[in-house]
Motif scaffolding. Structure first.
Motif, PDB file in Angstrom:
ATOM      1  N   VAL A   1     -68.439  -7.632  -5.851  1.00 26.39           N
ATOM      2  CA  VAL A   1     -68.900  -9.002  -5.617  1.00 26.39           C
ATOM      3  C   VAL A   1     -70.161  -8.997  -4.766  1.00 26.39           C
ATOM      4  O   VAL A   1     -71.120  -9.736  -5.036  1.00 26.39           O
ATOM      5  CB  VAL A   1     -67.792  -9.840  -4.935  1.00 26.39           C
ATOM      6  N   ALA A   2     -70.186  -8.174  -3.722  1.00 31.38           N
ATOM      7  CA  ALA A   2     -71.370  -8.085  -2.868  1.00 31.38           C
ATOM      8  C   ALA A   2     -72.588  -7.637  -3.669  1.00 31.38           C
ATOM      9  O   ALA A   2     -73.698  -8.170  -3.495  1.00 31.38           O
ATOM     10  CB  ALA A   2     -71.111  -7.138  -1.703  1.00 31.38           C
ATOM     11  N   ASP A   3     -72.394  -6.665  -4.569  1.00 30.06           N
ATOM     12  CA  ASP A   3     -73.500  -6.213  -5.415  1.00 30.06           C
ATOM     13  C   ASP A   3     -73.963  -7.326  -6.346  1.00 30.06           C
ATOM     14  O   ASP A   3     -75.179  -7.504  -6.565  1.00 30.06           O
ATOM     15  CB  ASP A   3     -73.061  -5.001  -6.242  1.00 30.06           C
ATOM     16  N   SER A   4     -73.014  -8.081  -6.895  1.00 34.81           N
ATOM     17  CA  SER A   4     -73.361  -9.178  -7.794  1.00 34.81           C
ATOM     18  C   SER A   4     -74.103 -10.290  -7.055  1.00 34.81           C
ATOM     19  O   SER A   4     -75.070 -10.854  -7.569  1.00 34.81           O
ATOM     20  CB  SER A   4     -72.094  -9.735  -8.459  1.00 34.81           C
ATOM     21  N   VAL A   5     -73.653 -10.598  -5.841  1.00 31.16           N
ATOM     22  CA  VAL A   5     -74.339 -11.607  -5.022  1.00 31.16           C
ATOM     23  C   VAL A   5     -75.764 -11.160  -4.725  1.00 31.16           C
ATOM     24  O   VAL A   5     -76.723 -11.949  -4.818  1.00 31.16           O
ATOM     25  CB  VAL A   5     -73.560 -11.857  -3.716  1.00 31.16           C
ATOM     26  N   ALA A   6     -75.923  -9.891  -4.369  1.00 32.70           N
ATOM     27  CA  ALA A   6     -77.260  -9.374  -4.075  1.00 32.70           C
ATOM     28  C   ALA A   6     -78.162  -9.454  -5.302  1.00 32.70           C
ATOM     29  O   ALA A   6     -79.339  -9.831  -5.202  1.00 32.70           O
ATOM     30  CB  ALA A   6     -77.159  -7.939  -3.579  1.00 32.70           C
ATOM     31  N   HIS A   7     -77.619  -9.117  -6.468  1.00 33.90           N
ATOM     32  CA  HIS A   7     -78.410  -9.142  -7.695  1.00 33.90           C
ATOM     33  C   HIS A   7     -78.827 -10.566  -8.063  1.00 33.90           C
ATOM     34  O   HIS A   7     -79.953 -10.790  -8.528  1.00 33.90           O
ATOM     35  CB  HIS A   7     -77.605  -8.515  -8.845  1.00 33.90           C
ATOM     36  N   ARG A   8     -77.942 -11.537  -7.827  1.00 37.80           N
ATOM     37  CA  ARG A   8     -78.217 -12.911  -8.240  1.00 37.80           C
ATOM     38  C   ARG A   8     -79.086 -13.665  -7.239  1.00 37.80           C
ATOM     39  O   ARG A   8     -79.993 -14.407  -7.619  1.00 37.80           O
ATOM     40  CB  ARG A   8     -76.898 -13.660  -8.449  1.00 37.80           C
TER      41      ARG A   8
END
Length: 307
Positions: free
Chosen positions: A285-292
């Protein structure tokens, strides 16, 4: 909001929460050693160090090694010192967005932490870190407008809390573990809340169920996942008729429902695997938040002009 400001707020929430969780867990190990419990043999120290990302060289690890790695190692972002340094750096970058009171609270914590006396890892250091982290979180909630900036901070806070609680629970297994379940409960600050919820009937399985699935206890895994998901929903309400366009919200919803809608006994019977899944999902989730929300562009370099 600029993506760099949103990213700084997200990490302020994570690092301040990390200070609180790390101080709680290290203090429990310290008390176990004083009482001659599991910690006196070194297994609990090595387990805690490994769970929180430290290097464990052998089966016996001293409390001094735990203290140096998780309390005073400035190069380790999982330590209290490293987390205070990182929280202060991020607050400085977001100085125009965070409230004056919040900046002063974080900056004061950073300044005073290094002036508390010799780095001996006593109760004074750990209690001060816990109290200051709670103070900083309270100031953020009461002095910042509850807009997108606050939502990014809250998202970071509750993702870190879900991850930290899952790691703490991983130090205890059923029926026995590196730390007793009483110690695990104490490290989450849940003694009084559990006794009220369970009417004084203490069992290992009841404690595990409380820390994982209780909807009302603010440090339970499920409560933290719900709060993180709510923050994501406020940041980007879904308008799709089918599915979710936000991968982070989809991932959070998947792990939350896998806990919330399963029979509690099934969750507890597979507790180690479930907690590993929570940690992996929080990372995703943290990686997805960073990407978005925090896209990083490749660094531009000058090339020789073609003639």
């Amino acid at each position: 909001m600029l993506s760099r400001i949103a990213e700084s707020l997200f990490w302020i929430g994570r690092y301040v929460e990390r200070v609180d969780g790390t101080a709680r867990l290290v203090d429990v190990v310290r008390l176990d050693q004083l009482e001659g419990g599991y910690g006196a043999h070194g297994q609990s120290v090595g387990s805690v160090l490994g769970v929180l990302g430290g290097e464990v060289g052998d089966d016996f690890v001293s409390y001094d090694a735990l203290r140096e790695n998780l309390v005073f190692d400035a190069a380790n972002l999982s330590s209290i010192t490293g987390s205070w340094n990182a929280a202060r750096d991020n607050a400085r970058r977001a100085r125009e967005t965070v409230s004056t009171d919040l900046w002063e609270a974080i900056n004061t914590a950073w300044l005073r932490w290094g002036r508390l006396g010799p780095p001996d890892g006593t109760a004074r250091h750990l209690a001060w870190a816990r109290e200051r982290a709670i103070l900083v979180a309270g100031i953020a909630d009461s002095t910042m407008s509850h807009d997108d900036a606050w939502d990014f901070l809250v998202l970071g806070r509750y993702l870190e809390r879900a991850d930290m609680t899952a790691r703490i629970i991983s130090t205890g297994t059923l029926p026995t573990g590196a730390l007793s379940w009483q110690s695990v409960l104490s490290s989450c600050g849940g003694n009084q809340a559990f006794m009220r919820s369970a009417s004084g009937l203490f069992t290992d399985r009841a404690v595990a169920t409380f820390l994982v699935l209780n909807r009302e206890f603010p440090r339970s895994v499920l409560h933290a996942l719900v709060q993180a998901e709510d923050a994501l929903t406020r940041l980007e309400p879904e308008h799709l008729n089918v599915g979710f366009g936000n991968d982070a919200r989809r991932l959070l919803g998947r792990i939350r429902t896998s806990l919330e809608y399963r029979l509690p006994e099934n969750v507890i019977n597979e507790l180690p695997q479930q907690m590993v899944r929570v940690q992996q999902m929080v990372s995703a989730v943290a990686d997805s938040v960073a990407h978005r929300y925090f896209p990083s562009e490749a660094e531009q370099t000058w090339m020789e002009e073609i003639r």
